[in-house]
Motif scaffolding. Structure first.
Motif, short mmCIF file in Angstrom:
data_model
loop_
_atom_site.label_atom_id
_atom_site.label_comp_id
_atom_site.label_asym_id
_atom_site.label_seq_id
_atom_site.Cartn_x
_atom_site.Cartn_y
_atom_site.Cartn_z
N ARG A 60 0.80 -1.22 0.00
CA ARG A 60 0.00 0.00 0.00
C ARG A 60 0.84 1.29 0.00
NH1 ARG A 60 -2.62 0.82 5.95
NH2 ARG A 60 -0.74 1.72 6.76
N LEU A 61 2.09 1.20 -0.39
CA LEU A 61 2.97 2.36 -0.39
C LEU A 61 2.47 3.51 -1.24
CD1 LEU A 61 6.56 0.83 -0.51
CD2 LEU A 61 5.46 1.97 1.40
N TYR A 62 1.90 3.22 -2.39
CA TYR A 62 1.50 4.28 -3.32
C TYR A 62 0.00 4.54 -3.30
CZ TYR A 62 6.28 3.93 -4.72
OH TYR A 62 7.66 3.93 -4.71
N ASP A 63 -0.70 4.01 -2.29
CA ASP A 63 -2.11 4.34 -2.08
C ASP A 63 -2.19 5.71 -1.43
OD1 ASP A 63 -2.72 1.85 -3.05
OD2 ASP A 63 -3.17 0.97 -1.09
N PRO A 64 -3.34 6.37 -1.54
CA PRO A 64 -3.50 7.65 -0.83
C PRO A 64 -3.35 7.44 0.68
CG PRO A 64 -5.26 7.35 -2.43
CD PRO A 64 -4.49 6.06 -2.37
N CYS A 65 -2.73 8.38 1.34
CA CYS A 65 -2.49 8.27 2.77
C CYS A 65 -3.82 8.36 3.54
CB CYS A 65 -1.54 9.37 3.23
SG CYS A 65 -0.97 9.12 4.93
N PRO A 66 -4.00 7.50 4.54
CA PRO A 66 -5.25 7.52 5.30
C PRO A 66 -5.42 8.78 6.16
CG PRO A 66 -3.79 5.79 6.12
CD PRO A 66 -3.14 6.40 4.93
N CYS A 67 -4.39 9.60 6.31
CA CYS A 67 -4.52 10.82 7.13
C CYS A 67 -5.34 11.89 6.43
CB CYS A 67 -3.15 11.36 7.51
SG CYS A 67 -2.26 12.17 6.18
N GLY A 68 -5.49 11.77 5.10
CA GLY A 68 -6.34 12.71 4.37
C GLY A 68 -5.63 13.92 3.80
N LYS A 69 -4.32 13.96 3.83
CA LYS A 69 -3.58 15.12 3.30
C LYS A 69 -3.49 15.11 1.78
CE LYS A 69 -0.67 15.85 7.33
NZ LYS A 69 0.70 15.79 7.85
N PHE A 73 0.93 7.44 0.59
CA PHE A 73 1.28 6.94 1.92
C PHE A 73 2.80 6.92 2.14
CE2 PHE A 73 2.08 3.16 4.69
CZ PHE A 73 1.59 3.71 5.86
N LYS A 74 3.56 6.52 1.12
CA LYS A 74 5.02 6.42 1.25
C LYS A 74 5.66 7.76 1.58
CE LYS A 74 9.18 5.04 -1.17
NZ LYS A 74 9.75 4.41 -2.34
N PHE A 75 5.09 8.83 1.05
CA PHE A 75 5.68 10.15 1.22
C PHE A 75 5.03 10.96 2.33
CE2 PHE A 75 6.17 8.96 -3.28
CZ PHE A 75 7.53 8.82 -3.29
N CYS A 76 4.11 10.35 3.06
CA CYS A 76 3.41 11.09 4.11
C CYS A 76 3.62 10.43 5.48
CB CYS A 76 1.92 11.16 3.76
SG CYS A 76 0.98 12.32 4.77
N CYS A 77 2.85 9.45 5.82
CA CYS A 77 2.85 8.88 7.18
C CYS A 77 3.59 7.55 7.30
CB CYS A 77 1.41 8.71 7.66
SG CYS A 77 0.55 10.27 7.88
N TYR A 78 4.21 7.07 6.25
CA TYR A 78 4.88 5.77 6.26
C TYR A 78 5.97 5.70 7.33
CZ TYR A 78 7.92 2.00 4.61
OH TYR A 78 8.70 0.86 4.54
N LYS A 79 6.82 6.72 7.40
CA LYS A 79 7.92 6.70 8.37
C LYS A 79 7.40 6.69 9.81
CE LYS A 79 11.48 8.66 5.48
NZ LYS A 79 12.45 9.71 5.28
N ASN A 80 6.33 7.41 10.07
CA ASN A 80 5.74 7.41 11.41
C ASN A 80 5.16 6.04 11.75
OD1 ASN A 80 6.35 10.11 11.65
ND2 ASN A 80 4.34 10.79 10.99
N GLU A 81 4.61 5.37 10.75
CA GLU A 81 3.99 4.07 10.97
C GLU A 81 5.02 2.98 11.29
OE1 GLU A 81 0.28 1.99 11.01
OE2 GLU A 81 0.60 4.10 10.57
N ILE A 82 6.18 3.03 10.65
CA ILE A 82 7.18 1.99 10.90
C ILE A 82 8.10 2.32 12.07
CG2 ILE A 82 7.21 1.10 8.55
CD1 ILE A 82 9.84 2.64 8.15
#
Length: 86
Positions: A60-69, A73-82
């Motif tokens: 799901r790296l290139y799916d839209p981020c669930p945060c809504g920005k 996902f890879k460029f938004c909240c991915y690092k916080n998630e891992i």
């Protein structure tokens, strides 16, 4: 006798210091469908958990981020998630 799913994935092993940390790890594993053994030790080792979570998120790296920005996902909240903090 419990009813366990047979999967090709091997269970991961995590070491934590407190039962509260063990509960957090168990919740993360449950959320991602990761089988795990959690041991109480005098040190913390969750490296296998981080690798397993990264592998689960790969699809799901290139799916839209669930945060809504509106970012991927890879460029938004991915690092916080891992970045798993106990």
């Amino acid at each position: 006798m419990t009813n366990l799913k047979l999967t090709k994935e091997k269970p991961i092993v995590c070491s934590v210091i407190t039962e509260l940390q063990a509960a957090k790890i168990a919740k993360i594993c449950q959320d991602y469908g990761i089988q795990s053994f959690i041991k109480l030790k005098p040190f913390v080792d969750i490296s296998q958990l981080k690798k397993a979570v990264k592998a689960k998120m790969k699809e799901r790296l290139y799916d839209p981020c669930p945060c809504g920005k509106g970012r991927k996902f890879k460029f938004c909240c991915y690092k916080n998630e891992i970045n798993i903090e106990l």
